[in-house]
Design a protein around this motif. Structure first.
Motif, PDB file in Angstrom:
ATOM      1  N   PRO A  84       0.826  -1.215   0.000  1.00 14.47           N
ATOM      2  CA  PRO A  84       0.000   0.000   0.000  1.00 14.47           C
ATOM      3  C   PRO A  84       0.854   1.256   0.000  1.00 14.47           C
ATOM      4  O   PRO A  84       2.010   1.247   0.433  1.00 14.47           O
ATOM      5  N   GLY A  85       0.271   2.343  -0.468  1.00 20.24           N
ATOM      6  CA  GLY A  85       0.958   3.627  -0.513  1.00 20.24           C
ATOM      7  C   GLY A  85       0.108   4.654  -1.228  1.00 20.24           C
ATOM      8  O   GLY A  85      -1.068   4.415  -1.529  1.00 20.24           O
ATOM      9  N   PRO A  86       0.676   5.821  -1.535  1.00 27.70           N
ATOM     10  CA  PRO A  86      -0.100   6.899  -2.169  1.00 27.70           C
ATOM     11  C   PRO A  86      -0.541   6.541  -3.587  1.00 27.70           C
ATOM     12  O   PRO A  86       0.049   5.682  -4.252  1.00 27.70           O
ATOM     13  N   ARG A  87      -1.546   7.255  -4.044  1.00 19.61           N
ATOM     14  CA  ARG A  87      -2.009   7.146  -5.429  1.00 19.61           C
ATOM     15  C   ARG A  87      -1.528   8.393  -6.184  1.00 19.61           C
ATOM     16  O   ARG A  87      -2.002   9.489  -5.926  1.00 19.61           O
ATOM     17  N   ALA A 118       5.305   0.670  -3.891  1.00 21.59           N
ATOM     18  CA  ALA A 118       4.325   0.919  -2.838  1.00 21.59           C
ATOM     19  C   ALA A 118       3.352   1.976  -3.343  1.00 21.59           C
ATOM     20  O   ALA A 118       3.769   3.046  -3.782  1.00 21.59           O
ATOM     21  N   GLY A 119       2.073   1.672  -3.298  1.00 20.81           N
ATOM     22  CA  GLY A 119       1.087   2.612  -3.821  1.00 20.81           C
ATOM     23  C   GLY A 119       0.761   2.331  -5.268  1.00 20.81           C
ATOM     24  O   GLY A 119       1.080   1.268  -5.812  1.00 20.81           O
ATOM     25  N   ASP A 180      -4.155  10.960  -4.774  1.00 17.97           N
ATOM     26  CA  ASP A 180      -3.701  11.574  -3.534  1.00 17.97           C
ATOM     27  C   ASP A 180      -2.727  12.723  -3.808  1.00 17.97           C
ATOM     28  O   ASP A 180      -2.556  13.606  -2.973  1.00 17.97           O
ATOM     29  N   LEU A 181      -2.061  12.685  -4.947  1.00 16.87           N
ATOM     30  CA  LEU A 181      -1.238  13.773  -5.460  1.00 16.87           C
ATOM     31  C   LEU A 181      -1.165  13.594  -6.960  1.00 16.87           C
ATOM     32  O   LEU A 181      -1.452  12.510  -7.491  1.00 16.87           O
ATOM     33  N   GLN A 268       7.925  10.059  -1.700  1.00 13.07           N
ATOM     34  CA  GLN A 268       6.645   9.557  -1.222  1.00 13.07           C
ATOM     35  C   GLN A 268       6.723   8.111  -0.715  1.00 13.07           C
ATOM     36  O   GLN A 268       5.694   7.525  -0.364  1.00 13.07           O
ATOM     37  N   LYS A 269       7.932   7.541  -0.710  1.00 10.63           N
ATOM     38  CA  LYS A 269       8.166   6.147  -0.287  1.00 10.63           C
ATOM     39  C   LYS A 269       7.486   5.145  -1.214  1.00 10.63           C
ATOM     40  O   LYS A 269       7.260   3.982  -0.830  1.00 10.63           O
TER      41      LYS A 269
END
Length: 368
Positions: A84-87, A118-119, A180-181, A268-269
């Motif tokens: 999981p992570g940012p979109r 991730a993401g 998400d960004l 953003q990892k």
């Protein structure tokens, strides 16, 4: 039906009615597949939450209507990481003659291994199909330069014009619910060129801009209806990245665009690795334009991206016989962030724009 039996059965009879709105709401939020084209699913709605992890998926998204009662199809690529992570939403082709961003997306996607990501990256390399077909900045199927600008229409309107309807479908069913960004990729318009240039409107997006490792950052409140500002105003930090010339694939600019996005993803990892900090980026909040005082043949005295001092010659105008009629100087010290590439200029045409910093507190993120 007996009263006692009715009392027992009433909750069971009502349950489907109570559950139905929830199911309908869930179905509307999920990805809606309506068919396929050459093995690629055609969708009316995307929800990356229901996409498989650790995989790259490709779709055709049905957007607005054509004059021949068909639908414009917009390509979408979803790279969903194993963790999981940012979109991160990355878009290109809102202007149909601005092409570098499309290859940036193609190369970025090719560089990503979903197993190590991730993401999710949601990449849309071609928001404006009619403009791309006509090689025009505008949203038009006829080549008219009086047509509207898709990048001034967000969030659109389902009951509005053709371009507003197209924008609303993109906004409601593809872009906004999955971000998400965001980074929106552009170039300069026909007849002009940019350095690698980022627009940012607040402190958060300024940091995103820095991570792209550009030549210049313009702190700018932006225009109403742009992808960047509409997303940012709605709580999704977004920037516009400008990459050089229109109507071409510039390998150097494309490589820098990919590297910048990867650097943002590291911060953003989403990707492993060390974040690179900018060392040569010029940041400003104001532009000074040098315009042609008459029609003629323009020549640049200093190249795009040069740092200039106030009063330094930057361009000249010649008449039909090659005689210099005007030598034009920089009104401000700064960096030449954009320049004309077509030497044929009319009176009032912009020859260069110089990015600089105004000390006016009202101009902190762009002069009003």
């Amino acid at each position: 039906m007996r009263p006692m039996l009715l009392a027992v059965l009433r909750p069971l009879l009502l349950a489907p009615l109570l559950i139905a709105p929830l199911l309908t709401s869930q179905a509307r939020a999920a990805t809606e597949t309506v068919g396929s084209l050459d093995g690629i699913p055609v969708i009316d709605r995307l929800d990356v939450a229901d996409q498989p992890s650790g995989r790259t998926s490709r779709f055709w998204f049905r957007a607005g209507d054509t004059a021949t009662a068909q639908r414009w199809l917009v390509p979408v690529i979803v790279v969903k990481g194993a963790r999981p992570g940012p979109r991160l939403l990355v878009t290109a082709g809102a202007h149909g003659d601005e092409l570098n961003g499309i290859d940036v997306i193609h190369r970025l996607v090719a560089s990503l291994d979903p197993a190590g990501l991730a993401g999710t990256v949601i990449a849309v390399p071609g928001l404006n199909p009619p403009g791309l077909l006509q090689s025009t900045r505008e949203f038009t199927a006829t080549g008219s330069h009086n047509s509207p600008n898709l990048n001034r229409e967000m969030p659109g309107s389902l009951d509005g014009s053709a371009v507003a309807h197209h924008a609303a479908l993109l906004w409601q069913n593809l872009m906004r619910p999955n971000a998400d960004l965001a980074v929106d990729l552009h170039t300069q318009s026909r007849g002009t060129a940019y350095v690698m240039y980022v627009f940012a409107s607040n402190a958060r997006t300024r940091r995103m801009a820095e991570l792209m490792l550009p030549d210049a950052i313009k702190l700018d409140r932006g225009d109403k209806g742009t992808i960047e500002n509409t997303l940012t105003d709605d709580g999704v930090p977004a920037i516009t990245l400008e990459l050089g010339h229109p109507e071409r694939f510039d390998a150097a600019m494309i490589s820098r665009g990919v590297a910048g996005l990867q650097n943002l993803m590291r911060e953003q990892k989403m990707l492993a690795g060390t974040v690179i900090e900018p060392t040569a980026t010029v940041t400003g909040n104001a532009l000074a334009s040098v315009r042609a005082p008459r029609g003629g043949w323009a020549r640049l005295v200093v190249p795009l991206g040069s740092r200039v001092e106030q009063g330094q010659p930057v361009a000249s105008i010649s008449d039909a016989f090659g005689r210099t009629t005007d030598t034009l100087v920089a009104p401000q010290a700064g960096i030449i962030s954009s320049s004309v590439t077509d030497p044929r200029v009319e009176r009032g045409s912009t020859l260069v724009r110089i990015l600089y910093s105004s000390p006016d507190p009202a101009c902190a993120y762009g002069c009003p």
